[in-house]
Write an enzyme that holds these catalytic residues in place. Structure first.
Site: not given
Ligand code: FPP
Length: 247
Positions: A21-23, A38, A67, A72, A132, A189, A197, A208
């Protein structure tokens, strides 16, 4: 200090699950759009997968697309789908070299055909790898998975294929997407949010939980090792008392 060397190999979790989370916030802090976040999130996926394979973790499950994420803006959904295809295609050789087996959980029938086909292709290619297992949760939500299991069990009962008395925890688990995957011992997380979530609700009954303020694109190998070390410092009692589990 190199955290990796402090990890006790005999006390490694078998299965680690991560809510990445946090992209979006990471990108915003840099004045960029969410898709930039992302793209940088993919680098963190690589870091963590590499570390997990290196230290001998057996299962790593990443919540890549829920889901709820279908809601978005379509520009972001499309970008995430393209990113998924381009990154798994680019990493196939590395997955093979490191004996990583790719698996998915979730309603993958909802994915665009191109994404679904690419995934199927790589899942097949890596199916005999015995290192893995990298499990991507795609179009996944736990309530969907549990409802699906309940419906399938009910239908088998209706058809007289199974007796309701057979339905115990083990039996039920076999109707989930994770039927051949052990429950995670550790759930991480990122981004400071402390919630689940709709992720692996059944499977994390005794996991844990580890929360870190790091935003996903900033999550590096050292952060992953720190989470494992934290896990190793905890006493897991499974409802028993301390004296019972320390013998
Ligand atoms: C959450 O951050 C991240 C996602 C919903 C997508 C994660 C996807 C990737 C890291 C890229 C593709 C994955 C693979 C496995 C190659 P957010 O968008 O909810 O961030 P925010 O809460 O700061 O808005």
């Amino acid at each position: 200090m190199i955290l990796k060397e402090e990890i006790l190999r005999e006390k490694l979790p078998n299965h680690i699950a991560i809510i990445m989370d946090g992209n979006g916030r990471w990108a915003k802090q840099k004045g960029k759009d969410r898709i930039f976040g992302h793209k940088n999130g993919v680098a963190a996926v690589r870091e963590v997968t590499e570390s997990a394979a290196e230290i001998g973790i057996k299962y790593l499950t990443l919540y890549a697309f829920s889901t709820e994420n279908w809601n978005r803006p379509s520009k972001e959904v499309n970008a995430l789908m393209s990113l998924l295809v381009s990154s798994i295609s680019a990493e196939t050789k590395t997955l093979m070299k490191n004996k990583v087996r790719l698996l998915t959980i979730g309603d993958t029938s909802r994915l665009p055909v191109k994404v679904y086909k690419k995934l199927e292709d790589i899942i097949k290619k890596t199916s005999k790898n015995n290192g893995l297992s990298l499990v991507l949760a795609l179009s996944y939500s736990s309530r969907w998975e549990i409802l699906n299991a309940v419906k399938n069990i009910a239908s088998e009962v209706n058809r007289g294929k199974i007796d309701l008395n057979q339905v115990n925890e083990k039996f039920f688990s076999n109707f989930l997407c994770t039927k051949k995957i052990p429950d995670p011992e550790l759930l991480i997380r990122t981004s400071g949010e402390q919630r689940i979530s709709n992720f692996l609700l059944w499977q994390i009954a005794y996991s844990e939980l580890y929360f870190t303020n790091k935003l996903w694109p900033d999550f590096k190998k050292e952060d992953f090792y720190a989470a494992i070390l934290d896990f190793q410092s905890r006493e897991r009692r499974f409802g028993k008392i301390s004296e019972q589990v320390n013998f």
